[in-house]
Motif scaffolding. Structure first.
Motif, PDB file in Angstrom:
ATOM      1  N   TRP A 161       6.714   7.886 -10.138  1.00 26.17           N
ATOM      2  CA  TRP A 161       6.058   9.045 -10.042  1.00 26.17           C
ATOM      3  C   TRP A 161       5.111   9.260 -11.271  1.00 26.17           C
ATOM      4  CZ3 TRP A 161       4.677  11.099  -5.232  1.00 26.17           C
ATOM      5  CH2 TRP A 161       5.446  10.898  -4.184  1.00 26.17           C
ATOM      6  N   PHE A 162       3.888   9.515 -11.332  1.00 24.09           N
ATOM      7  CA  PHE A 162       2.908   9.892 -12.044  1.00 24.09           C
ATOM      8  C   PHE A 162       2.252  11.349 -11.840  1.00 24.09           C
ATOM      9  CE2 PHE A 162       3.331   6.376 -15.472  1.00 24.09           C
ATOM     10  CZ  PHE A 162       3.949   5.405 -14.724  1.00 24.09           C
ATOM     11  N   ARG A 163       1.642  11.891 -12.698  1.00 24.15           N
ATOM     12  CA  ARG A 163       0.989  13.090 -12.540  1.00 24.15           C
ATOM     13  C   ARG A 163      -0.296  13.173 -13.499  1.00 24.15           C
ATOM     14  NH1 ARG A 163       5.336  18.001 -13.714  1.00 24.15           N
ATOM     15  NH2 ARG A 163       5.157  17.827 -15.993  1.00 24.15           N
ATOM     16  N   GLN A 164      -1.349  13.820 -12.994  1.00 29.26           N
ATOM     17  CA  GLN A 164      -2.619  13.859 -14.034  1.00 29.26           C
ATOM     18  C   GLN A 164      -3.047  15.426 -13.520  1.00 29.26           C
ATOM     19  OE1 GLN A 164      -5.757  11.067 -13.339  1.00 29.26           O
ATOM     20  NE2 GLN A 164      -6.581  11.749 -15.300  1.00 29.26           N
ATOM     21  N   ALA A 165      -2.998  16.319 -14.708  1.00 29.49           N
ATOM     22  CA  ALA A 165      -3.557  17.510 -14.561  1.00 29.49           C
ATOM     23  C   ALA A 165      -4.955  17.488 -15.059  1.00 29.49           C
ATOM     24  CB  ALA A 165      -2.681  18.387 -15.561  1.00 29.49           C
TER      25      ALA A 165
ATOM     26  N   GLY B 223      -0.746   4.815  -5.189  1.00 32.60           N
ATOM     27  CA  GLY B 223      -1.327   5.387  -3.951  1.00 32.60           C
ATOM     28  C   GLY B 223      -2.430   6.483  -4.661  1.00 32.60           C
ATOM     29  N   GLN B 224      -3.045   7.113  -3.711  1.00 33.83           N
ATOM     30  CA  GLN B 224      -4.464   8.011  -3.866  1.00 33.83           C
ATOM     31  C   GLN B 224      -4.121   9.211  -4.357  1.00 33.83           C
ATOM     32  OE1 GLN B 224      -7.457   6.769  -3.471  1.00 33.83           O
ATOM     33  NE2 GLN B 224      -6.343   4.740  -3.315  1.00 33.83           N
ATOM     34  N   GLY B 225      -2.710   9.746  -4.309  1.00 35.17           N
ATOM     35  CA  GLY B 225      -2.369  10.958  -4.787  1.00 35.17           C
ATOM     36  C   GLY B 225      -2.403  12.005  -3.997  1.00 35.17           C
ATOM     37  N   THR B 226      -1.631  12.919  -4.172  1.00 33.08           N
ATOM     38  CA  THR B 226      -1.507  14.305  -3.493  1.00 33.08           C
ATOM     39  C   THR B 226      -1.627  15.346  -4.694  1.00 33.08           C
ATOM     40  OG1 THR B 226      -0.103  15.400  -2.008  1.00 33.08           O
ATOM     41  CG2 THR B 226       1.105  14.255  -3.549  1.00 33.08           C
ATOM     42  N   GLN B 227      -2.258  16.675  -4.277  1.00 35.44           N
ATOM     43  CA  GLN B 227      -2.371  17.707  -5.122  1.00 35.44           C
ATOM     44  C   GLN B 227      -1.121  18.637  -5.050  1.00 35.44           C
ATOM     45  OE1 GLN B 227      -4.927  18.620  -7.404  1.00 35.44           O
ATOM     46  NE2 GLN B 227      -3.578  20.074  -7.923  1.00 35.44           N
ATOM     47  N   VAL B 228      -0.687  18.990  -6.137  1.00 31.17           N
ATOM     48  CA  VAL B 228       0.561  20.182  -6.097  1.00 31.17           C
ATOM     49  C   VAL B 228      -0.043  21.135  -7.124  1.00 31.17           C
ATOM     50  CG1 VAL B 228       2.760  20.775  -7.075  1.00 31.17           C
ATOM     51  CG2 VAL B 228       2.251  18.538  -5.922  1.00 31.17           C
ATOM     52  N   THR B 229      -0.260  22.258  -6.560  1.00 30.33           N
ATOM     53  CA  THR B 229      -0.744  23.479  -7.285  1.00 30.33           C
ATOM     54  C   THR B 229       0.471  24.592  -7.416  1.00 30.33           C
ATOM     55  OG1 THR B 229      -2.828  23.145  -6.625  1.00 30.33           O
ATOM     56  CG2 THR B 229      -2.391  24.980  -7.660  1.00 30.33           C
TER      57      THR B 229
ATOM     58  N   GLN C 232       0.842  -1.245   0.000  1.00 32.06           N
ATOM     59  CA  GLN C 232       0.023  -0.141  -0.048  1.00 32.06           C
ATOM     60  C   GLN C 232       1.030   1.253  -0.050  1.00 32.06           C
ATOM     61  OE1 GLN C 232      -2.658  -0.590   3.351  1.00 32.06           O
ATOM     62  NE2 GLN C 232      -4.238  -1.280   2.125  1.00 32.06           N
ATOM     63  N   LEU C 233       0.630   2.156  -0.914  1.00 28.41           N
ATOM     64  CA  LEU C 233       1.420   3.481  -1.106  1.00 28.41           C
ATOM     65  C   LEU C 233       0.505   4.835  -0.572  1.00 28.41           C
ATOM     66  CD1 LEU C 233       2.547   2.548  -4.678  1.00 28.41           C
ATOM     67  CD2 LEU C 233       3.829   2.094  -2.413  1.00 28.41           C
ATOM     68  N   VAL C 234       1.188   5.575   0.164  1.00 27.16           N
ATOM     69  CA  VAL C 234       0.530   6.841   0.728  1.00 27.16           C
ATOM     70  C   VAL C 234       1.490   7.866   0.363  1.00 27.16           C
ATOM     71  CG1 VAL C 234      -0.520   8.055   2.566  1.00 27.16           C
ATOM     72  CG2 VAL C 234      -0.714   5.455   2.528  1.00 27.16           C
ATOM     73  N   GLU C 235       0.990   8.619  -0.556  1.00 27.01           N
ATOM     74  CA  GLU C 235       1.715  10.304  -0.800  1.00 27.01           C
ATOM     75  C   GLU C 235       1.423  11.075   0.166  1.00 27.01           C
ATOM     76  OE1 GLU C 235       0.073   8.219  -4.864  1.00 27.01           O
ATOM     77  OE2 GLU C 235      -0.540   8.927  -2.775  1.00 27.01           O
ATOM     78  N   SER C 236       2.485  12.220   0.407  1.00 25.51           N
ATOM     79  CA  SER C 236       2.098  13.393   0.976  1.00 25.51           C
ATOM     80  C   SER C 236       3.115  14.386   0.595  1.00 25.51           C
ATOM     81  CB  SER C 236       2.643  12.954   2.600  1.00 25.51           C
ATOM     82  OG  SER C 236       3.760  12.697   2.609  1.00 25.51           O
ATOM     83  N   GLY C 237       3.043  15.460   0.985  1.00 24.24           N
ATOM     84  CA  GLY C 237       3.916  16.739   0.983  1.00 24.24           C
ATOM     85  C   GLY C 237       3.462  17.714  -0.301  1.00 24.24           C
ATOM     86  N   GLY C 238       2.274  17.247  -0.631  1.00 23.98           N
ATOM     87  CA  GLY C 238       1.742  18.348  -1.887  1.00 23.98           C
ATOM     88  C   GLY C 238       1.152  19.691  -1.125  1.00 23.98           C
ATOM     89  N   GLY C 239       1.010  20.586  -1.990  1.00 23.86           N
ATOM     90  CA  GLY C 239       0.445  21.867  -1.653  1.00 23.86           C
ATOM     91  C   GLY C 239       0.230  23.002  -2.790  1.00 23.86           C
TER      92      GLY C 239
ATOM     93  N   TYR D 164      -0.300  14.380  -8.217  1.00 24.02           N
ATOM     94  CA  TYR D 164       0.765  13.256  -8.272  1.00 24.02           C
ATOM     95  C   TYR D 164       0.608  11.990  -7.453  1.00 24.02           C
ATOM     96  CZ  TYR D 164       3.691  17.087 -10.450  1.00 24.02           C
ATOM     97  OH  TYR D 164       3.905  17.967 -11.035  1.00 24.02           O
ATOM     98  N   TYR D 165       0.841  10.927  -8.370  1.00 26.04           N
ATOM     99  CA  TYR D 165       0.711   9.695  -7.655  1.00 26.04           C
ATOM    100  C   TYR D 165       2.102   8.846  -7.763  1.00 26.04           C
ATOM    101  CZ  TYR D 165      -4.136  10.490  -9.232  1.00 26.04           C
ATOM    102  OH  TYR D 165      -5.355  10.918  -9.201  1.00 26.04           O
ATOM    103  N   CYS D 166       2.281   8.038  -6.702  1.00 26.09           N
ATOM    104  CA  CYS D 166       3.506   7.115  -6.551  1.00 26.09           C
ATOM    105  C   CYS D 166       2.902   5.673  -7.151  1.00 26.09           C
ATOM    106  CB  CYS D 166       4.072   7.111  -5.204  1.00 26.09           C
ATOM    107  SG  CYS D 166       3.202   6.618  -3.690  1.00 26.09           S
TER     108      CYS D 166
END
Length: 129
Positions: free
Chosen positions: A36-40, A120-126, A3-10, A94-96
């Motif tokens: 790492w992957f990302r989805q805009a 993982g579930q993803g973390t938002q980066v703006t 199981q993967l959990v991302e953190s640190g976005g903002g 951003y997804y790991c």
């Protein structure tokens, strides 16, 4: 099972930095290729970076080369993405991801979504301009 959990976005201003973390459960993570992957908004998910189980081999999407650094600390079951000189176009979720069945080679690391079975579930980066 991993199981993967991302953190640190903002939210960060352009040219700023963020470090994303991906915490994994399960001791097997240390033997997996990871990335790492990302989805805009309104776009398909895309590859950002990947690294081998040891961290010795890394592979990046061209648009992030020289700005992003992927790394891992296996005895902490954690992977990181250091993002510097951020641009508004880096805004995304951003997804790991981890793969037990693919590996990096001299030609690069796995970069297609189907090559990774754990997400993982993803973390938002703006990134604001």
């Amino acid at each position: 099972q991993v199981q993967l959990v991302e953190s640190g976005g903002g939210l960060v201003q352009a040219e700023g930095s963020l470090r994303l973390s991906c915490a994994a459960s399960g001791r097997a993570f240390g033997t997996y290729t990871a990335g790492w992957f990302r989805q805009a908004p309104g776009q398909e998910r895309e590859f950002v970076a990947a690294l081998s189980w040891s961290g010795a081999s890394t592979y990046y999407q061209d648009s992030v080369k020289g700005r992003f650094t992927i790394s891992r600390v296996n005895n902490k079951n954690t992977m990181y993405l250091q993002m510097n000189d951020l641009k508004p176009e880096d805004t995304a979720v951003y997804y790991c991801a981890a793969s037990s069945s693919t590996s990096c080679s001299a030609y690069g690391c796995p970069w297609r979504e189907y090559e990774y079975e754990y997400w993982g579930q993803g973390t938002q980066v703006t990134v604001s301009s």
